[in-house]
Design a protein around this motif. Structure first.
Motif, PDB file in Angstrom:
ATOM      1  N   ASP A   1      31.255  27.251  27.750  1.00 57.42           N
ATOM      2  CA  ASP A   1      32.716  27.217  27.655  1.00 57.42           C
ATOM      3  C   ASP A   1      33.379  28.010  28.770  1.00 57.42           C
ATOM      4  O   ASP A   1      34.542  27.808  29.086  1.00 57.42           O
ATOM      5  CB  ASP A   1      33.171  27.819  26.307  1.00 57.42           C
ATOM      6  CG  ASP A   1      32.844  26.884  25.169  1.00 57.42           C
ATOM      7  OD1 ASP A   1      32.559  25.700  25.461  1.00 57.42           O
ATOM      8  OD2 ASP A   1      32.870  27.324  24.009  1.00 57.42           O
ATOM      9  N   PHE A   2      32.638  28.932  29.340  1.00 57.48           N
ATOM     10  CA  PHE A   2      33.253  29.819  30.330  1.00 57.48           C
ATOM     11  C   PHE A   2      33.049  29.350  31.764  1.00 57.48           C
ATOM     12  O   PHE A   2      33.500  30.002  32.697  1.00 57.48           O
ATOM     13  CB  PHE A   2      32.722  31.248  30.145  1.00 57.48           C
ATOM     14  CG  PHE A   2      33.021  31.780  28.783  1.00 57.48           C
ATOM     15  CD1 PHE A   2      34.284  32.284  28.495  1.00 57.48           C
ATOM     16  CD2 PHE A   2      32.079  31.736  27.769  1.00 57.48           C
ATOM     17  CE1 PHE A   2      34.576  32.748  27.224  1.00 57.48           C
ATOM     18  CE2 PHE A   2      32.370  32.193  26.504  1.00 57.48           C
ATOM     19  CZ  PHE A   2      33.631  32.708  26.228  1.00 57.48           C
ATOM     20  N   ASN A   3      32.331  28.250  31.902  1.00 61.73           N
ATOM     21  CA  ASN A   3      32.264  27.565  33.182  1.00 61.73           C
ATOM     22  C   ASN A   3      31.877  28.471  34.339  1.00 61.73           C
ATOM     23  O   ASN A   3      32.490  28.441  35.395  1.00 61.73           O
ATOM     24  CB  ASN A   3      33.626  26.905  33.458  1.00 61.73           C
ATOM     25  CG  ASN A   3      33.537  25.907  34.582  1.00 61.73           C
ATOM     26  OD1 ASN A   3      32.472  25.326  34.798  1.00 61.73           O
ATOM     27  ND2 ASN A   3      34.618  25.728  35.304  1.00 61.73           N
TER      28      ASN A   3
ATOM     29  N   ALA B   1      32.147  31.772  34.607  1.00 62.97           N
ATOM     30  CA  ALA B   1      32.925  32.989  34.849  1.00 62.97           C
ATOM     31  C   ALA B   1      32.032  34.218  34.706  1.00 62.97           C
ATOM     32  O   ALA B   1      31.033  34.199  33.982  1.00 62.97           O
ATOM     33  CB  ALA B   1      34.080  33.068  33.855  1.00 62.97           C
ATOM     34  N   SER B   2      32.424  35.292  35.397  1.00 65.49           N
ATOM     35  CA  SER B   2      31.627  36.516  35.390  1.00 65.49           C
ATOM     36  C   SER B   2      32.234  37.559  34.468  1.00 65.49           C
ATOM     37  O   SER B   2      33.432  37.530  34.189  1.00 65.49           O
ATOM     38  CB  SER B   2      31.568  37.099  36.804  1.00 65.49           C
ATOM     39  OG  SER B   2      31.030  36.156  37.675  1.00 65.49           O
ATOM     40  N   CYS B   3      31.369  38.496  34.050  1.00 64.81           N
ATOM     41  CA  CYS B   3      31.802  39.611  33.220  1.00 64.81           C
ATOM     42  C   CYS B   3      32.572  39.123  31.999  1.00 64.81           C
ATOM     43  O   CYS B   3      33.761  39.420  31.829  1.00 64.81           O
ATOM     44  CB  CYS B   3      32.621  40.610  34.027  1.00 64.81           C
ATOM     45  SG  CYS B   3      31.616  41.492  35.234  1.00 64.81           S
TER      46      CYS B   3
ATOM     47  N   VAL C   1      37.722  44.433  41.785  1.00 68.14           N
ATOM     48  CA  VAL C   1      36.931  43.263  41.405  1.00 68.14           C
ATOM     49  C   VAL C   1      35.672  43.777  40.717  1.00 68.14           C
ATOM     50  O   VAL C   1      35.010  44.699  41.221  1.00 68.14           O
ATOM     51  CB  VAL C   1      36.562  42.427  42.643  1.00 68.14           C
ATOM     52  CG1 VAL C   1      35.766  41.197  42.239  1.00 68.14           C
ATOM     53  CG2 VAL C   1      37.813  42.038  43.407  1.00 68.14           C
ATOM     54  N   GLU C   2      35.347  43.183  39.568  1.00 65.67           N
ATOM     55  CA  GLU C   2      34.126  43.600  38.896  1.00 65.67           C
ATOM     56  C   GLU C   2      32.943  43.256  39.794  1.00 65.67           C
ATOM     57  O   GLU C   2      32.930  42.197  40.431  1.00 65.67           O
ATOM     58  CB  GLU C   2      34.013  42.884  37.550  1.00 65.67           C
ATOM     59  CG  GLU C   2      35.062  43.373  36.558  1.00 65.67           C
ATOM     60  CD  GLU C   2      35.498  42.277  35.612  1.00 65.67           C
ATOM     61  OE1 GLU C   2      35.697  41.136  36.095  1.00 65.67           O
ATOM     62  OE2 GLU C   2      35.649  42.550  34.413  1.00 65.67           O
TER      63      GLU C   2
ATOM     64  N   THR D   1      31.416  39.888  39.454  1.00 72.72           N
ATOM     65  CA  THR D   1      32.326  38.844  39.927  1.00 72.72           C
ATOM     66  C   THR D   1      32.243  38.754  41.439  1.00 72.72           C
ATOM     67  O   THR D   1      32.197  37.674  42.030  1.00 72.72           O
ATOM     68  CB  THR D   1      33.766  39.167  39.507  1.00 72.72           C
ATOM     69  OG1 THR D   1      33.803  39.403  38.108  1.00 72.72           O
ATOM     70  CG2 THR D   1      34.717  38.034  39.855  1.00 72.72           C
TER      71      THR D   1
ATOM     72  N   VAL E   1      30.751  35.554  43.972  1.00 63.84           N
ATOM     73  CA  VAL E   1      31.497  34.806  44.997  1.00 63.84           C
ATOM     74  C   VAL E   1      30.917  35.084  46.381  1.00 63.84           C
ATOM     75  O   VAL E   1      31.521  34.790  47.392  1.00 63.84           O
ATOM     76  CB  VAL E   1      33.014  35.149  44.974  1.00 63.84           C
ATOM     77  CG1 VAL E   1      33.630  34.736  43.661  1.00 63.84           C
ATOM     78  CG2 VAL E   1      33.267  36.618  45.264  1.00 63.84           C
TER      79      VAL E   1
END
Lengths: 260, 1379
Positions: B72-74, B76-78, B120-121, B124, B128
Motif C-alpha cells: 500500500d505504501f508503494n 515509501a521509506s520510513c 531528510v530521513e 529516505t 533516492v
C-alpha cells in the motif's frame, strides 16, 4: 401427401432465402474489406504518419501523467499520502510529533521526472505494441530499437522526448524511418515544483510550523497563487501560476499538536 | 456384546483421565514465571475461542526502511507498518517507531548532482540514491551555496552541485567557476557567460537562434553575431521593428531575427550585447522610458505594447518601428485618497506613489472602525495586478469589511534585507452578530476577580451611586442589614461596590465581556467603554432593511428602548427638600451621549451622519416621561449633545487591521475560535441587554423602591417613634428616680411632645419619587426630500451607486435601473409633490372598519375615526393609520410613505411635540400602535399616549411626507373607556403559554403564569385555582400564587399575575381549567372556566440540509429543512462555524450561533459571503416552539464557475491591411457574465484594454492592433482570468498587406501573350511606353476566368505590363516582356 408436399415447398423456400441472404452478406463483406484496407494504406512518402501516431501516444500518456502528478503531490501512485476529497495527495513532508517535519520527497524534480518517465514509458510501450501489430497485420515489416524516454521539466514547459528507432518496410521495398519523437506540454511543472520545495523548506525552517505563505506569494511578485487547507493535522497546499489552470497540490504534516 | 462393554470402559477411562491431564497441563502453563509476572491465567475457554491465525496488531508493527513497491505504501521509506509491508532488501526493520531508529534519523541528504536537502530521513535519502550526512546542510561544505558560473548559465547552487555540473566541461575547474562569496541571485545571473546564440547563415537566408537549431538546419553558425551584421551578407536590415522577448523590448531585423535590446548601443563587430551590458532602466521611477527596453520582471518591469504617450515621445524614424515599451508591474501613481472638506485624506495610506505587484489595500468612504462608519458608506479593496490597479467592492451594507496589514519585508524575502514591507488586504465577512453574543453574562473567561478589579478600576476610575460611570456603579438594598438596625439612606442606597459578592460578580462579568470582545472576536468588535458592552467595529447597514436585522430587534422595533430612573428622596419634616439620591444623571446629556454612541455602533441607528454629511438628531430620543414634584426639580432631559463636526467622521488614521496572523491566515470566521460561551440559546442581544439594564433598573431600583416604601411606611414612621421612645426612656427613668412626684407632669409633656412630633411626621413625612427618563435608539432617519440624491451618481464621490447608498441620501431618493449594474441612477422621486400625505383609517384585527365611525363617513380619509363600542377599562387598544398620496395622473389615492407622530394635542407642533406613531421615525405606509391603559392620571398639559378609564380619549396624528410636508390638520382617533364599581369577576386575559401551545417532547411539568384584569385583585393564595376538570371554583383542587399589585411594566402592564407549576402528562394533550375570585365585597367569581390546552409534540428532525460538496459560488445559501416536532417541523434555526480549518470544536448550541436569515418555518435559509476554494463547516441547530431541538452539521467546499472563452477573433484569417482587431467573448466566471481580464501573448503581447462590453451573460473585449510586419502569421494565446479561474485559447491569423502581383509564368498562344500572376490583380499594358497611364482603361489586359492569368494581343516586339493587387491595392513594378 398433398399437405406434405406443401411443407417441403416452404422448407425449400426458406433454405433459398437464407442462402441468398448469406451470399449478399458475404459479397458485401468482400467488397467492404478491401476498401477498408485501401483507406488505411500506408503512405511511404510521409514520415509524419508514424511521428504523429507516436507523438499522440506521448501526448495522451503525458497529459495523464502530468494530471496525476499535479493532483497527487508529484507521485503517480502515492504510497504515503492523505486522502483529501477524492484525491490521494502525497506527503512531501511528514512528522507525527511536535517537531519539524521530515522531507519525504527530497530532490522532488528528479523524483517527478522518474515518475513521468516510468508512467509514459509503460503507456508508450503498450501504444507501440498496438502500432507494431497493426503494421504487421497490413503485411508490412517493422524493425524497432529500444525505447529511451526522457522527460525535461522546465520552469514553464515540460517536454517528453522519446528515442525509438522504427523502420517500416513494404514488400515493394519502400520504407519509412523515424527515431526521435517529442511533445512539449505548456505546463509550468518546474516552477510549481520549485514552489513546493520552497514551501517544504519553509515549513521545515518555520517557527513551530507556521509558514506565512501570503508573504511568499508577495515575494514572488504575485506570479504564484497558493491556497492552504487544513485537514486534520495535515495541511493541503495547492499551488498554481496566476495565468495557468494547472495546479500542483501536496500534503504536509508538520508540528503535530495533538494526536487524533 | 462383550466388545461393546470393552469400548464403553475405554471411553470412560479416557474421559476421566483426560480431565486430569488437561487440568494438569493448564496448571503447568500458569506456573510459568513470565505468566505469573503478568498476572496472566491461562483460560481454556478463552483459548478455544481464539483465532487459529492471530490478527495483526500494533505489536506486530515495525519501522520499514523501505516499503515494498507492491504494498500500500508503494515503496515509501520510513513507514511504521506491518512487517510484511517492508522491503527487507533495504535493510532489516526494527520493531519501534521510526523516530527511534538510526536509519530514519533526520539528515542532510546530498544526491549525485550535489544537491542538498535538509531534514531528510536517512533511509529516505539512501532510497533516492543520496548520501545522508548528519547535521544541517548549512554546516556541510559541500552544501554551501555560491554562484556557479558555467557556459550554460550561472546560478546560485551548492558547491557540490556546481562540482557535478563542471564535469560536463572538461576545460573548467571548480575553483574557477564557483564563487561562494556571491549570495545574491541577481548578482550571480549577471556573472553568466551567456548562452550560445548567434546568427545561422544559410544559403538564401539568415536566422538568429541557438547553435543546435542552426545545426539542425545545417547552417553556418556565427556565435554571438547578429544577422544584421553586414559582414555576414544576410539580406536583412537592422532595427526593423521591436517585439517583446523574455519580458524585454528587443530590436528585430527585417527578417524578424532578434537583435539587441532596444536602447542598447550596437557593437561595431556585430556581436550580441548581453542584457547585463545593455542599457539600464530606472525600474523604480519608470514612466514611459523611451531610452531603454531592458525590462526586468524581478525588478518589477515587463515588456508590453507601447502607449500613445510613449510613442509621442519617439523620434519620427522610430515612431513606426518601436511598438513596445517597458511597463511597470508595480502600479505607479495608484488612485489617491479622496479628501474631506478640510483637504485631509480620508484614507491616508492610499497617498503613495507606487504599489508593488500583488499588493492590495483598503479604501473606505468614511471613518471606519470603532463603530464610526457612516450610513450609506461602503468598503473597497484595491489590488495591483501586473501593473494594473483593480478595485472591487466589499459587499454592500458593510456585510463585508476591508482589513489590511503590512507584511514585514523579512517575511516576504528573508534573504533580502532591502525588501520593504508590502500591504495585504482582504474583504472579510462582517460578523457583527458575534459582538452582540460576546455580551452574554459569564464569569468564567479565564480571568480572576483580582485581575478584573484592576482592569475595571483603570477603565472606570470614578463613579458612585449618584453619578454612575461604569456598569457596576449601581446599588442595591443591603439585604444582610439586620432589621433591628434603624434604616437610613446610607443603608438603603448601599452601593454595589460595598457588596462584595454582587460587585465582584458585576466586575467579573464586565471584564469577561471586554475580554471576549477584544480577544476572541478580534478585529470585528470593540469594547464600548461608555456602556461596558461589546459592539461591532463596523456597524452593519441596516437602513431600509430593518426587518432583516432580527438580532437588533426588540419586539417589532429595531434598536433599543429603556427607562433610566433617578431616585429622588425628600426627608421627613417641613424643611426637607427633594434630593436625588441615586442614579442621578439620567437627565444629563453625557449619559444620553454614551447610549447614543452605543446605538450608532449597532447599525444605521441613532443620531449620526450619513455618508453625505447629513445628521439625524431624531434617531435617538432622550426625554422625561414622569411628572411630579421631584420631576419638576430634576427638569427635562438634556437630550444628546449637539452634533459633532462631520470632519471627525471623514478621516482615518489607519485601516482596519485586527490581529495580524489571524487576519492573514484566517480572514474569515475568526470569531468562532475558542469561544466557550453558555450553550443556552438566547433570542437576541436585547434579552441580554435587558438583563444588563435589569441590574440597574430592576434589581437596583426595584429593591430600592421596595426598601424605601417599606422603610418609610414601617421604618420611617414607626421607627422614628421608636427612636423617640428609645431616646426618652433613659431620661424618663432618670426623671422617675430623681424627681419622683413630677412624673405625671413630665409624662404629660413628653407624651404631648411625642404626639406633636408624630403629627408633624405624618403631615411632612419622608417621600420618595422616581423620575423616569426614556432613552430610545431608533433607525437613522435620512434627510427629508431628495436634494442629495444626485450625489449617488457622482463617480468622483462614490464609486458605485447602490440602493442602500441612494436611500441613505434622502427619504425621497429612489434608485432606477436597479437590475442593470453600472447604470443605476439615484433620483429624487416627485420633487414637485408639495402635498401632504392623506391619512386613512387602518383597522387592526380582529376589528374591522365597521367597528369605527368614520369622518368623513364615506372613507375616513383625512378626517379621523372613532371606536363604536365603549372599550373595557382593562384593555390596551391597538390603533392604526395608513398613508397615501394623490396620483396626479389617475387622480386616485395610491400607497405612499411617511413618518407619523401622535399627540393628545390637536394643534401639536410636529417638529417639537408628539411621539412617533411606531416609536420610531421610520418611513412607512402602515403605522400601528398599542396604546396602554394609564396606570396613573394624566394631567391636562401632559402629552402621554395612554388611555384613561371612564373617559373619552382622543388622539391626533400628523405625518411628514418624504418631501418634508407635514399635515396641517391632525387626523383624530377617538375611543371611550368604561369605569364602574367592581361588579365583574376577574377577567382572565392570557397565560404566559398561549392556548394550544405545544409542550416539549417528554416534558412532565411547566411553570405557568396567568394574567388577569380586575379592579380589586384576588387573594395571595388560591385567589385563582385550576383543575383538569371543568368545575366550580370551590371544587378546584389546585391553588395559584397571586401578586397583590398590578404589573408596572412589560406587555402585561396594568394586569395582575398568578403563577403555578403545572404537572403534565408527558407526550399527551393536556387541558387545564382556571377560575378566579376577586377580593371585592361581592367576591365576584368566574362562573365559567378559561381553558388552557397544551398539546403534545414529537422530537424535531432535520430532514434536509445544504449545500453539500462543491458549491459553485462564494455567495452560499445555507439551507435546512425540518420536520415533525411540534408544528410539522416549523422551528427557528441557528448556525455557527466557518472555515473548516478554523473550527476547532463542536459549536452546536454555542452562544456564538447566528439565526438563519429566513427561518421560523420548515425551510431555513441564510446567505453567506465566503472565501473561494475553501472547506466550510457549519454546525446548525433548530428549536421549535415547544423547545424540541435538533442539530446537524453542514460541510461544503466553495469554488467558482469556470470562466469560458466563447469566441476569439480573428482566427485562421488573412488580412490585407495592417489594422487587425482582436476580440474575445467570455462567459461564466465569478460574476456569471464572463467579466474578466484578458491578455494575449505569443507572437504579440498585450492586454485587451481598449473596449469592453458587458452583456447579461457575456463579456466582450477588443484590442486594435497595428501590425507593421507583412507576410507574417501570428500565433497568439489568449488568456482570460476573473481572479479565480483562468482559461486560454489559441488563435492564428496572417497579415499580408504588402503583397503585390508578381509574374509566375509567361507563354504564347499563337499571337496572344498569356501572363500568369500569383495574386488577383488588375493589369494594364503598353506596347511602347514603359511609363504608360495606368488609369487608361483601354489598355486593360483581358482576364482569363478561373485563374490569375491575363491575356493580351501581341502587336509589338515588347510589351510593358503593370498590375495592381486587388486586395492590397499595391502596384507591381513595370514588367517588360519580349513576346
Amino acid at each position: 401427401m398433398h399437405k406434405r408436399g406443401q411443407i417441403t415447398v416452404f422448407i425449400i423456400l426458406g433454405i433459398l432465402i437464407v442462402a441468398v441472404l448469406g451470399i449478399i452478406f458475404y459479397l458485401y463483406n468482400v467488397k467492404v474489406a478491401p476498401e477498408t484496407k485501401k483507406q488505411s494504406e500506408f503512405d511511404f512518402s510521409k514520415t509524419e504518419v508514424i511521428k504523429n501516431y507516436i507523438e499522440s501516444c506521448i501526448e495522451k500518456s503525458g497529459n495523464e501523467a502530468l494530471s496525476l502528478i499535479g493532483k497527487q503531490g508529484g507521485e503517480i501512485n502515492p504510497g504515503f499520502y492523505q486522502y483529501y476529497k477524492t484525491d490521494k495527495i502525497s506527503y512531501l513532508c511528514y512528522t507525527t510529533s511536535f517537531s519539524a517535519c521530515y522531507n519525504k520527497k527530497p530532490f522532488l524534480s528528479e523524483f517527478v521526472k522518474n515518475e513521468i518517465d516510468t508512467y509514459v514509458k509503460q503507456k508508450i510501450t503498450s501504444c507501440i505494441n498496438d502500432l507494431n501489430k497493426a503494421v504487421k497485420d497490413k503485411g508490412y515489416s517493422i524493425q524497432t530499437g529500444t525505447v529511451n524516454l526522457n522527460t525535461k521539466i522546465n520552469p514553464y514547459t515540460t517536454m517528453i522526448e522519446l528515442n525509438y528507432p522504427i523502420t517500416i518496410r513494404s514488400s515493394s521495398g519502400a520504407e519509412v524511418k523515424q527515431d526521435k519523437f517529442s511533445k512539449n506540454f505548456n505546463i509550468p511543472l518546474g516552477r510549481l515544483i520549485n514552489v513546493a520545495e520552497d514551501i517544504v523548506n519553509g515549513e521545515i525552517k518555520s517557527l513551530q510550523g507556521f509558514f506565512p505563505y501570503q508573504s511568499y506569494i508577495l515575494s514572488q511578485n504575485g506570479e504564484i497563487e497558493i491556497t492552504r487547507n487544513t485537514w486534520g493535522n495535515t495541511e493541503i497546499y495547492s499551488t498554481n501560476l496566476r495565468n495557468s489552470n494547472y495546479k500542483f497540490q501536496f500534503s504536509i504534516q508538520n508540528y503535530v499538536k495533538s494526536f487524533p | 456384546m462383550k466388545s461393546k462393554k470393552i469400548k464403553a470402559f475405554v471411553m470412560i477411562f479416557l474421559m476421566i483421565s483426560l480431565i486430569f491431564y488437561t487440568a494438569n497441563t493448564f496448571r503447568s502453563l500458569n506456573q510459568d514465571e513470565s505468566v505469573k509476572n503478568n498476572n496472566f491465567k491461562f483460560n481454556y475457554f478463552q483459548f478455544i475461542k481464539q483465532d487459529l491465525i492471530p490478527n495483526v496488531n500494533a505489536d506486530d508493527k515495525v519501522c520499514c526502511q523501505k516499503t515494498k513497491v507492491n504494498s500500500d505504501f508503494n515503496g515509501a521509506s520510513c513507514v511504521y507498518t506491518e512487517q510484511n509491508n517492508c522491503d527487507l532488501s533495504a535493510g532489516a526493520p526494527l520493531a519501534t517507531s521510526c523516530e527511534q531508529t538510526d536509519y530514519c534519523k533526520p539528515s542532510c541528504c546530498i544526491n549525485t548532482n550535489g544537491q542538498c536537502q535538509d531534514n531528510v530521513e536517512a533511509a529516505t535519502c539512501t532510497n533516492v540514491g543520496g548520501a545522508a550526512r548528519a547535521g544541517k546542510c548549512e554546516d556541510i561544505g559541500q552544501c554551501k551555496v555560491g554562484c556557479c558560473n558555467l557556459p550554460s548559465g550561472s546560478s546560485l547552487i551548492p558547491q557540490g552541485q556546481c562540482a557535478a555540473s563542471v564535469r560536463n566541461f572538461p576545460n573548467l575547474q571548480l575553483d574557477k567557476v564557483f564563487d561562494p562569496s556571491i549570495q545574491d541571485e541577481q548578482q550571480c545571473i549577471q556573472q553568466s557567460q551567456g548562452t550560445e546564440e548567434g546568427c545561422c547563415v544559410l544559403s538564401n537566408q539568415c536566422s538568429f537562434g541557438t547553435r543546435s537549431e542552426c545545426a539542425s538546419q545545417s547552417g553556418d553558425f556565427k556565435l554571438n553575431n547578429l544577422c544584421s551584421y553586414s559582414a555576414l551578407g544576410c539580406p536583412v536590415t537592422e532595427k526593423h521593428h521591436t517585439q517583446c522577448y523574455q519580458g524585454k523590448v528587443y530590436w528585430y531585423d527585417s527578417s524578424n531575427n532578434r537583435e539587441n535590446i532596444y536602447g542598447t548601443n550596437y557593437r561595431q563587430d556585430g556581436q550580441v550585447v548581453l542584457p547585463k551590458n545593455s542599457c539600464s532602466l530606472d525600474h523604480q521611477g519608470l514612466s514611459n522610458n523611451v531610452q531603454c527596453g531592458n525590462c526586468e520582471y524581478s525588478l518589477g518591469t515587463i515588456c508590453n505594447d507601447a502607449t500613445p504617450e510613449f510613442k509621442s515621445q519617439l523620434s519620427k524614424d522610430f515612431n513606426n518601428k518601436v511598438n513596445n515599451q517597458c511597463v511597470s508591474l508595480a502600479c505607479i501613481n495608484p488612485e489617491q485618497s479622496k479628501k474631506n472638506s478640510q483637504g485631509t485624506s480620508i484614507n491616508p495610506w492610499m497617498d503613495v506613489k507606487r504599489r508593488e505587484n500583488g499588493e492590495s489595500w483598503c479604501q473606505y468612504e468614511s471613518k471606519t472602525g470603532g463603530g464610526n462608519d457612516l450610513v450609506g458608506s461602503r468598503h473597497y479593496i484595491h489590488r495591483c495586478i501586473n501593473g494594473k490597479e483593480v478595485t472591487t467592492e466589499c459587499s454592500d451594507r458593510r456585510k463585508e469589511i476591508c482589513v489590511q496589514n503590512d507584511i514585514p519585508g523579512n517575511l516576504i524575502d528573508p534573504k533580502n534585507s532591502q525588501q520593504k514591507p508590502l500591504t495585504f488586504a482582504d474583504c472579510v465577512p462582517n460578523n457583527w452578530e458575534q459582538c452582540l453574543s460576546a455580551n452574554e453574562d459569564t464569569e468564567d473567561c479565564g480571568i480572576n476577580i483580582n485581575e478584573a478589579s484592576v482592569s475595571y478600576a483603570t477603565l472606570y476610575p470614578t463613579g458612585d451611586t449618584k453619578t454612575p460611570n461604569g456598569p457596576c456603579d449601581v446599588f442595591l438594598e443591603s439585604r444582610d442589614a439586620p432589621f433591628s438596625t434603624a434604616p437610613s439612606l446610607e443603608n438603603m442606597f448601599k452601593p454595589l461596590k460595598d457588596q462584595d459578592n454582587n460587585f465582584n460578580s458585576c466586575v467579573l462579568k464586565t471584564m469577561c465581556k471586554k475580554k471576549t470582545c477584544e480577544e476572541e472576536v478580534t478585529g470585528l468588535c470593540y469594547f464600548n467603554k461608555n456602556v461596558g458592552l461589546c459592539a461591532p467595529s463596523v456597524p452593519p447597514g441596516s437602513l431600509g432593511k430593518e426587518q432583516d436585522f432580527s438580532a437588533l430587534t426588540n419586539g417589532d422595533k429595531i434598536g433599543f428602548n429603556f427607562e433610566c430612573k433617578e431616585i429622588w428622596v425628600k426627608g421627613a419634616g417641613p424643611k426637607s427638600r427633594w434630593n436625588c439620591e441615586a442614579n442621578c444623571g439620567c437627565a444629563r446629556s453625557f449619559y444620553a451621549d454614551k447610549w447614543n454612541n452605543y446605538c450608532t455602533n449597532l447599525g444605521d441607528l441613532g443620531a449620526k451622519y450619513n455618508v453625505a454629511g447629513k445628521y439625524s438628531a431624531l434617531s435617538f430620543i432622550h426625554k422625561r416621561t414622569s411628572q411630579g414634584d421631584a420631576a419638576d426639580i430634576s427638569g427635562p432631559a438634556d437630550g444628546i449633545s449637539p452634533a459633532p463636526s462631520f470632519n471627525i467622521f471623514t478621516r482615518n488614521e489607519k485601516p482596519l487591521t485586527g490581529d495580524f496572523w489571524s487576519l492573514l491566515s484566517a480572514s474569515t470566521n475568526i470569531l468562532i475560535l475558542n469561544r466557550n460561551l453558555d450553550a443556552n440559546l438566547k433570542p437576541g442581544f436585547f434579552s441580554l441587554y435587558d438583563n444588563w439594564l435589569g441590574v440597574i433598573s430592576i434589581t437596583g431600583i426595584s429593591f430600592i423602591l421596595t426598601s424605601i416604601v417599606y422603610s418609610f411606611a414601617v421604618g420611617g414612621g414607626f421607627t422614628y417613634t421608636a427612636f423617640s421612645l428609645a431616646a426618652t426612656t433613659p431620661f424618663l427613668t432618670s426623671g422617675v428616680s430623681i424627681l419622683g412626684v413630677s412624673i405625671p407632669i413630665i409624662g404629660v409633656i413628653i407624651l404631648a411632645s411625642l404626639l406633636i412630633l408624630t403629627l408633624i411626621n405624618l403631615i411632612w413625612s419622608a417621600q420618595q419619587e422616581d423620575v423616569v427618563y426614556q432613552l430610545s435608539c431608533n433607525s437613522y432617519s435620512p434627510p427629508s426630500k431628495g436634494e442629495d440624491c444626485k450625489l449617488c451618481n457622482d463617480k468622483t464621490k462614490f464609486r458605485e451607486c447602490t440602493e442602500y447608498l441612494c436611500k441613505s441620501l434622502g427619504k425621497a431618493c429612489e434608485l432606477e435601473n436597479k437590475n442593470f449594474p453600472g447604470n443605476q441612477t439615484c433620483i429624487w422621486k416627485n420633487p414637485s409633490d408639495t402635498l401632504p400625505v392623506v391619512i386613512q383609517p387602518l383597522a387592526i384585527a380582529p376589528r374591522t372598519l365597521n367597528d369605527f365611525i368614520l369622518t368623513p363617513s364615506s372613507s375616513g380619509n383625512g378626517g379621523g375615526y372613532e371606536f363604536k363600542e365603549t372599550l373595557k377599562s382593562f384593555d390596551s387598544v391597538d390603533v392604526g393609520i395608513k398613508v397615501s398620496s394623490l396620483d396626479k395622473k389617475t387622480t386616485k389615492l395610491i400607497d405612499s410613505q411617511a413618518e407619523c407622530k401622535i399627540s393628545r394635542n390637536i394643534n401639536f407642533d410636529y417638529e417639537k411635540e408628539g411621539e412617533f406613531f411606531t416609536g420610531d421615525s421610520l418611513i412607512l405606509t402602515e403605522h400601528k400602535k398599542k396604546i396602554p391603559i394609564a396606570t396613573k392620571g394624566i394631567s391636562p398639559n401632559e402629552d402621554r399616549i395612554e388611555l384613561e378609564t371612564g373617559k373619552e380619549n382622543t388622539f391626533y396624528v400628523k405625518c411628514k411626507s418624504v418631501n418634508d410636508i407635514v399635515n396641517a390638520n391632525a387626523y383624530f382617533i377617538k375611543m371611550r373607556l368604561e369605569l364602574g364599581p367592581d361588579l365583574a369577576p376577574p377577567l382572565i386575559k392570557e397565560f404566559n403559554l398561549p392556548d394550544n401551545s405545544f409542550m416539549k417532547y417528554n416534558l412532565n411539568n411547566t411553570n405557568l403564569i396567568l394574567y388577569y384584569e380586575d379592579q380589586t385583585g384576588v387573594n395571595l393564595n388560591g385567589g385563582c385555582k385550576y383543575s383538569e376538570v371543568d368545575q366550580d371554583y370551590k371544587l378546584m383542587e389546585s391553588n395559584m400564587s397571586c401578586s397583590q399589585t398590578k404589573l408596572i411594566s412589560g406587555t402585561n402592564q396594568g394586569k395582575f399575575a398568578c403563577s403555578t407549576n403545572l404537572k403534565l402528562n408527558p407526550n399527551k394533550d393536556n387541558v387545564f381549567y382556571f377560575r378566579c375570585q376577586d377580593k371585592s365585597e361581592n367576591k365576584n367569581v368566574n362562573t365559567q372556566s378559561t381553558a388552557l390546552h397544551l398539546k403534545a409534540s414529537q422530537p424535531l428532525k432535520i430532514i434536509d440540509k445544504g449545500p453539500i460538496g462543491n458549491v459553485l459560488t462564494t455567495k452560499v445559501n445555507l439551507t435546512l429543512s425540518t420536520d415533525v416536532g411540534s408544528e410539522n417541523g416549523k422551528s427557528t434555526c441557528y448556525y455557527a462555524g466557518g472555515r473548516k480549518d478554523l473550527v476547532t470544536k463542536d459549536l452546536t448550541f454555542s452562544g456564538a450561533g447566528v439565526k438563519f436569515t429566513s427561518t421560523n418555518s420548515n425551510n431555513h435559509e441564510t446567505r453567506l459571503s465566503l472565501q473561494n476554494e475553501q472547506d466550510y463547516l457549519f454546525y446548525v441547530w433548530c428549536r421549535d416552539i415547544a423547545g424540541n431541538e435538533a442539530h446537524d452539521k453542514i460541510e461544503f467546499h466553495t469554488t467558482t464557475p469556470d470562466l469560458i472563452i466563447e469566441d476569439t477573433q480573428p482566427n485562421q484569417q488573412t488580412f490585407y491591411t495592417d489594422q487587425v482587431r482582436l476580440s474575445v467573448a467570455t462567459s461564466g466566471g465569478i460574476k456569471g457574465n464572463g467579466e474578466s481580464t484578458c491578455s494575449y501573448n505569443g507572437d504579440l503581447n498585450g492586454y485587451f484594454n481598449e473596449y469592453k462590453q458587458e452583456l447579461q451573460d457575456k463579456f466582450i473585449q477588443t484590442k486594435n492592433l497595428t501590425l507593421i510586419t507583412s507576410g507574417t502569421t501570428y500565433d497568439l494565446n489568449i488568456t482570460c482570468t476573473d481572479q479565480y479561474k483562468t482559461t486560454a485559447k489559441e488563435i492564428s491569423f496572417t497579415v499580408d498587406y504588402a503583397a503585390y502581383p508578381q509574374i509566375i509564368r509567361v507563354y504564347r498562344t499563337q499571337n496572344l501573350l498569356n501572363v500568369l500572376f500569383d495574386n488577383p490583380a488588375d493589369c494594364r499594358y503598353s506596347s511602347n511606353e514603359p511609363n504608360f497611364d495606368f488609369n487608361q482603361t483601354s489598355t486593360k489586359m483581358i482576364d482569363l476566368p478561373g485563374s490569375n492569368a491575363k491575356q493580351v494581343q501581341i502587336s509589338s516586339t515588347v510589351i510593358y505590363i503593370k498590375c495592381q493587387d486587388t486586395r492590397t491595392n499595391r502596384f507591381s513594378p513595370t514588367y517588360k516582356i519580349y513576346p
